[in-house]
Write a protein that holds these residues in place. Structure first.
Motif, mmCIF file in Angstrom:
data_model
loop_
_atom_site.group_PDB
_atom_site.id
_atom_site.type_symbol
_atom_site.label_atom_id
_atom_site.label_comp_id
_atom_site.label_asym_id
_atom_site.label_seq_id
_atom_site.Cartn_x
_atom_site.Cartn_y
_atom_site.Cartn_z
ATOM 1 N N TRP A 72 -27.045 -7.699 -15.439
ATOM 2 C CA TRP A 72 -28.367 -8.180 -15.051
ATOM 3 C C TRP A 72 -29.492 -7.334 -15.638
ATOM 4 N N ASN A 73 -29.380 -6.036 -15.519
ATOM 5 C CA ASN A 73 -30.494 -5.204 -15.956
ATOM 6 C C ASN A 73 -30.652 -5.202 -17.465
ATOM 7 N N GLY A 74 -29.544 -5.124 -18.186
ATOM 8 C CA GLY A 74 -29.642 -5.135 -19.637
ATOM 9 C C GLY A 74 -30.229 -6.440 -20.148
ATOM 10 N N GLY A 75 -29.799 -7.567 -19.549
ATOM 11 C CA GLY A 75 -30.342 -8.853 -19.954
ATOM 12 C C GLY A 75 -31.813 -8.985 -19.611
ATOM 13 N N THR A 76 -32.184 -8.518 -18.419
ATOM 14 C CA THR A 76 -33.584 -8.591 -18.003
ATOM 15 C C THR A 76 -34.458 -7.715 -18.892
ATOM 16 N N ARG A 77 -33.970 -6.545 -19.230
ATOM 17 C CA ARG A 77 -34.723 -5.660 -20.129
ATOM 18 C C ARG A 77 -34.967 -6.320 -21.481
ATOM 19 N N LEU A 78 -33.921 -6.964 -22.015
ATOM 20 C CA LEU A 78 -34.057 -7.604 -23.320
ATOM 21 C C LEU A 78 -35.025 -8.784 -23.251
ATOM 22 N N ALA A 79 -34.939 -9.579 -22.187
ATOM 23 C CA ALA A 79 -35.871 -10.691 -22.012
ATOM 24 C C ALA A 79 -37.305 -10.177 -21.864
ATOM 25 N N PHE A 80 -37.473 -9.114 -21.085
ATOM 26 C CA PHE A 80 -38.795 -8.510 -20.872
ATOM 27 C C PHE A 80 -39.372 -8.019 -22.197
ATOM 28 N N LEU A 183 -48.701 -1.158 -16.843
ATOM 29 C CA LEU A 183 -48.681 0.154 -16.204
ATOM 30 C C LEU A 183 -47.260 0.676 -16.006
ATOM 31 N N VAL A 184 -46.369 -0.174 -15.497
ATOM 32 C CA VAL A 184 -45.017 0.251 -15.112
ATOM 33 C C VAL A 184 -44.035 0.136 -16.268
ATOM 34 N N GLY A 185 -44.258 -0.835 -17.151
ATOM 35 C CA GLY A 185 -43.372 -1.010 -18.287
ATOM 36 C C GLY A 185 -42.136 -1.813 -17.956
ATOM 37 N N ASN A 186 -41.111 -1.619 -18.748
ATOM 38 C CA ASN A 186 -39.867 -2.373 -18.627
ATOM 39 C C ASN A 186 -38.976 -1.744 -17.552
ATOM 40 N N PHE A 187 -37.843 -2.375 -17.307
ATOM 41 C CA PHE A 187 -36.889 -1.864 -16.328
ATOM 42 C C PHE A 187 -36.163 -0.645 -16.891
ATOM 43 N N ASN A 188 -35.731 0.225 -16.001
ATOM 44 C CA ASN A 188 -35.113 1.487 -16.399
ATOM 45 C C ASN A 188 -33.736 1.247 -17.006
ATOM 46 N N ASP A 197 -33.796 -3.617 -9.797
ATOM 47 C CA ASP A 197 -34.941 -4.314 -9.202
ATOM 48 C C ASP A 197 -35.595 -3.464 -8.123
ATOM 49 N N HIS A 198 -34.784 -2.851 -7.243
ATOM 50 C CA HIS A 198 -35.338 -1.962 -6.217
ATOM 51 C C HIS A 198 -36.102 -0.803 -6.868
ATOM 52 N N ASP A 199 -35.521 -0.238 -7.915
ATOM 53 C CA ASP A 199 -36.160 0.890 -8.601
ATOM 54 C C ASP A 199 -37.512 0.485 -9.188
ATOM 55 N N TYR A 200 -37.579 -0.711 -9.766
ATOM 56 C CA TYR A 200 -38.841 -1.152 -10.376
ATOM 57 C C TYR A 200 -39.936 -1.258 -9.324
ATOM 58 N N GLY A 201 -39.596 -1.854 -8.172
ATOM 59 C CA GLY A 201 -40.593 -1.984 -7.115
ATOM 60 C C GLY A 201 -41.073 -0.645 -6.596
ATOM 61 N N LEU A 202 -40.146 0.286 -6.391
ATOM 62 C CA LEU A 202 -40.522 1.605 -5.896
ATOM 63 C C LEU A 202 -41.359 2.357 -6.925
ATOM 64 N N ARG A 203 -40.996 2.221 -8.190
ATOM 65 C CA ARG A 203 -41.760 2.864 -9.260
ATOM 66 C C ARG A 203 -43.169 2.278 -9.340
ATOM 67 N N ALA A 204 -43.260 0.968 -9.183
ATOM 68 C CA ALA A 204 -44.573 0.317 -9.226
ATOM 69 C C ALA A 204 -45.471 0.811 -8.097
#
Length: 299
Positions: A72-80, A183-188, A197-204
Motif C-alpha cells: 500500500w505505501n509503496g504504491g501510494t508513494r508512487l501515485a503521489f 508542507l508535509v510532502g509524500n508518505f514516508n 497513513d497514521h504516520d502521515y496524519g501525525l506528521r501533518a
C-alpha cells in the motif's frame, strides 16, 4: 472558469472486480461544475488482468506498473509522486476496496471549503465508511485513546452535521489539499504497508495542519475479517519472521508490526518514551518465546 483538479491516488493488486467497482463509483460522483478528477492507479504486478481491464473500461485513469513488492505505501508513494508533477489542487487517497457514495467527494470538498473559510487553510478531511455486510463503522478518522499512550488509537464516529476533529486517519478515503501536500510532502518510505497513513496524519499535525472527519458516512469498505486474526493462545506457534512480514501479524486485539517499521513509527511519533511504546506490543510474544526456550533447556 478555473478548473479545480483532484488527483485520486489508488494502488491495487489482484482485485480486478473490486478495483473496477471502485472506479465505477468514482465515475458516478455528483460533482460541482469545474471539478476535474485525475485518477492515478499503481498496479503492483497483478496477474488477474486488472491493469488491462482498467485501461479498457476507464481510459482516463493513468495506470503505472509497480514492482510487485510496493504494497500500500509503496504504491501510494508512487501515485503521489506521479500526481505531484501536475500540481493538483487536492490529493485524494482512495483504497480500491472502498466504494464511495455518489455525493462523497462533493461532501469532502464542501467541508474543506468551509474549514478554509474559517481559517483552517491546512485541513485534511477524512471520509468514514461502513462495512457493507454488517453496516458497522469500518474506517475513517482515529483519536488517541489514552493520555499516557500517544500511539494507541480508536476510531471516531462522524457527527451527522458538523465536521469533527481527530488525531490521524485510515487512508481509505482522505482529501489532502495542496497546501498540506506542499508542507508535509509524500508518505514516508520507511513503511511498507501499515502505519504509513497514521504516520502521515501525525506528521501533518506536528507541522500545524488539522485533521477533520466529514459528517456522516460517505462509502463502504469491508473491515479486515476477524477470522484472519489469531487469538492470543495461538501465539505459542508464532516465529519472529512472521511478525516481520510486510503486513505484520494480526492478533485479535492488536497487529504486531514489523520490528523495524514499528520502531521507526514510535521513534518518530512516540515522544521521549518511544522505546517503551516500541516494546509494549511484543511483550506477550517475548514472554512466550522465553518460556519455550526455558522449557526446551529443561528437556
Amino acid at each position: 472558469m478555473r478548473q479545480t483538479t483532484i488527483a485520486i491516488l489508488l494502488t491495487c493488486y489482484n482485485r480486478r472486480e473490486k478495483t473496477l467497482r471502485c472506479l465505477q463509483a468514482l465515475s458516478e460522483q455528483n460533482l460541482p461544475l469545474g471539478i476535474e478528477l485525475k485518477p492515478y492507479l499503481i498496479d503492483d504486478g497483478s496477474t488477474d488482468g486488472t491493469a488491462e481491464a482498467v485501461r479498457q473500461n476507464y481510459p482516463n485513469v493513468r495506470v503505472r506498473q509497480g514492482t510487485g513488492s510496493l504494497f500500500w505505501n509503496g504504491g501510494t508513494r508512487l501515485a503521489f509522486e506521479t500526481a505531484q508533477a501536475e500540481d493538483p489542487d487536492y490529493y485524494c487517497l482512495l483504497n480500491d476496496d472502498t466504494m464511495l457514495y455518489p455525493y462523497a467527494l462533493r461532501a469532502l470538498l464542501e467541508v474543506s471549503d468551509k474549514l478554509a473559510a474559517q481559517g483552517e487553510q491546512k485541513a485534511i478531511v477524512v471520509a468514514s465508511t461502513l462495512d457493507p455486510d454488517t453496516n458497522q463503522p469500518s474506517y475513517g478518522g482515529v483519536a488517541q485513546t489514552y493520555f499516557w499512550h500517544p500511539l494507541k488509537f480508536h476510531q471516531v464516529n462522524p457527527d451527522l452535521k458538523q465536521p469533527r476533529r481527530c488525531d490521524t486517519f485510515h487512508g481509505n478515503c482522505v482529501l489532502i489539499p495542496r497546501t498540506v501536500a506542499a508542507l508535509v510532502g509524500n508518505f514516508n518510505p520507511v513503511y511498507t504497508h501499515n502505519l504509513a497513513d497514521h504516520d502521515y496524519g501525525l506528521r501533518a499535525r506536528r507541522q500545524g495542519c488539522s485533521i477533520w472527519i466529514a459528517p456522516g458516512y460517505l462509502g463502504t469498505c469491508s473491515a479486515n475479517p476477524h477470522r484472519s486474526r489469531m487469538v492470543k493462545s495461538d501465539l505459542a506457534g508464532v516465529k519472529l519472521e512472521q511478525v516481520n512480514r510486510p503486513k505484520g501479524f494480526a492478533l485479535e486485539d492488536v497487529t504486531l508490526h514489523s520490528f523495524e517499521e514499528w520502531k521507526a513509527f514510535c521513534r518518530e511519533n512516540g515522544g521521549v518514551f518511544w522505546l517503551f511504546y516500541w516494546l509494549l506490543p511484543y511483550r506477550r510474544l517475548f514472554w512466550l518465546m522465553l518460556v519455550q526456550r526455558m522449557s526446551f533447556s529443561v528437556r
